[in-house]
Design a protein around this motif. Structure first.
Motif, mmCIF file in Angstrom:
data_model
loop_
_atom_site.group_PDB
_atom_site.id
_atom_site.type_symbol
_atom_site.label_atom_id
_atom_site.label_comp_id
_atom_site.label_asym_id
_atom_site.label_seq_id
_atom_site.Cartn_x
_atom_site.Cartn_y
_atom_site.Cartn_z
ATOM 1 N N ASN A 128 0.826 -1.211 0.000
ATOM 2 C CA ASN A 128 0.000 0.000 0.000
ATOM 3 C C ASN A 128 0.861 1.263 0.000
ATOM 4 O O ASN A 128 0.564 2.224 -0.720
ATOM 5 N N LYS A 129 1.936 1.250 0.781
ATOM 6 C CA LYS A 129 2.840 2.412 0.787
ATOM 7 C C LYS A 129 3.513 2.570 -0.571
ATOM 8 O O LYS A 129 3.646 3.691 -1.075
ATOM 9 N N ASP A 130 3.910 1.461 -1.180
ATOM 10 C CA ASP A 130 4.520 1.524 -2.516
ATOM 11 C C ASP A 130 3.543 2.085 -3.546
ATOM 12 O O ASP A 130 3.938 2.829 -4.448
ATOM 13 N N LEU A 131 2.267 1.760 -3.414
ATOM 14 C CA LEU A 131 1.246 2.287 -4.320
ATOM 15 C C LEU A 131 1.178 3.812 -4.228
ATOM 16 O O LEU A 131 1.145 4.507 -5.250
ATOM 17 N N VAL A 132 1.208 4.337 -3.017
ATOM 18 C CA VAL A 132 1.167 5.789 -2.840
ATOM 19 C C VAL A 132 2.448 6.427 -3.383
ATOM 20 O O VAL A 132 2.381 7.464 -4.055
ATOM 21 N N ARG A 133 3.588 5.809 -3.135
ATOM 22 C CA ARG A 133 4.841 6.331 -3.700
ATOM 23 C C ARG A 133 4.782 6.364 -5.228
ATOM 24 O O ARG A 133 5.219 7.324 -5.863
ATOM 25 N N ARG A 134 4.232 5.322 -5.811
ATOM 26 C CA ARG A 134 4.104 5.244 -7.277
ATOM 27 C C ARG A 134 3.169 6.340 -7.795
ATOM 28 O O ARG A 134 3.430 6.937 -8.838
ATOM 29 N N PHE A 135 2.105 6.612 -7.073
ATOM 30 C CA PHE A 135 1.162 7.673 -7.418
ATOM 31 C C PHE A 135 1.863 9.032 -7.414
ATOM 32 O O PHE A 135 1.759 9.804 -8.368
ATOM 33 N N PHE A 136 2.608 9.315 -6.351
ATOM 34 C CA PHE A 136 3.331 10.585 -6.263
ATOM 35 C C PHE A 136 4.361 10.706 -7.388
ATOM 36 O O PHE A 136 4.517 11.765 -7.987
ATOM 37 N N ALA A 137 5.068 9.605 -7.682
ATOM 38 C CA ALA A 137 6.067 9.623 -8.758
ATOM 39 C C ALA A 137 5.407 9.882 -10.109
ATOM 40 O O ALA A 137 5.951 10.630 -10.945
ATOM 41 N N ALA A 138 4.221 9.312 -10.338
ATOM 42 C CA ALA A 138 3.503 9.537 -11.599
ATOM 43 C C ALA A 138 3.104 11.003 -11.729
ATOM 44 O O ALA A 138 3.203 11.590 -12.814
ATOM 45 N N ILE A 139 2.671 11.604 -10.638
ATOM 46 C CA ILE A 139 2.303 13.026 -10.661
ATOM 47 C C ILE A 139 3.524 13.869 -11.001
ATOM 48 O O ILE A 139 3.472 14.746 -11.871
#
Length: 135
Positions: A7-18
């Motif tokens: 779940n934390k990796d998912l949020v990190r991936r979201f921020f990186a995509a932004i």
């Protein structure tokens, strides 16, 4: 434990995509009926893509450094900053060239491996002050 890290990796991936402006990634990591609990925000993944496209147009060098990331059950809490240079129109404000740096606290709910809901408390007063044209 593995689910919390995922779940934390998912949020990190979201921020990186932004930060990268890669909103196509949202099709994989954001629920189609994503619910953003910010006042006035409409639901849906496509709404989120438009919002972040506008944010990156106003702050093309946008970064979202994460200071704290905590996961419990299906929730991930993030303390981060919103940083960038105001080089394009944003929130109806013409470009000023000002640097912005405002903190935000965000909470995401994860469902079926995607971001499903979002709550945020952000220092919008500082952001708006920093977007204001100088003297």
């Amino acid at each position: 434990m593995a689910a919390l890290e995922s779940n934390k990796d998912l949020v990190r991936r979201f921020f990186a995509a932004i930060e990268a402006g890669d909103f196509d990634v949202f099709d994989e990591i954001v629920a189609e009926q994503y619910q953003d609990h910010l006042p006035g925000q409409s639901p849906g993944r496509e709404t989120l893509k438009r919002y972040f496209s506008g944010l990156r147009a106003g702050l093309p060098d946008l970064t979202l450094p994460i200071f704290q990331l905590v996961a419990e059950d299906d929730r991930v809490a993030v303390l981060n900053s919103v940083r960038g240079t105001h080089r394009g129109e944003f929130l109806g404000i013409a470009p000023t060239g000002n640097t912005v740096d405002a903190q935000a606290f965000q909470l995401y709910r994860i469902e079926a491996g995607q971001l499903a809901e979002h709550w945020e408390v952000a220092d919008f007063a500082t952001l708006m002050r920093q977007l204001s044209p100088g003297p």
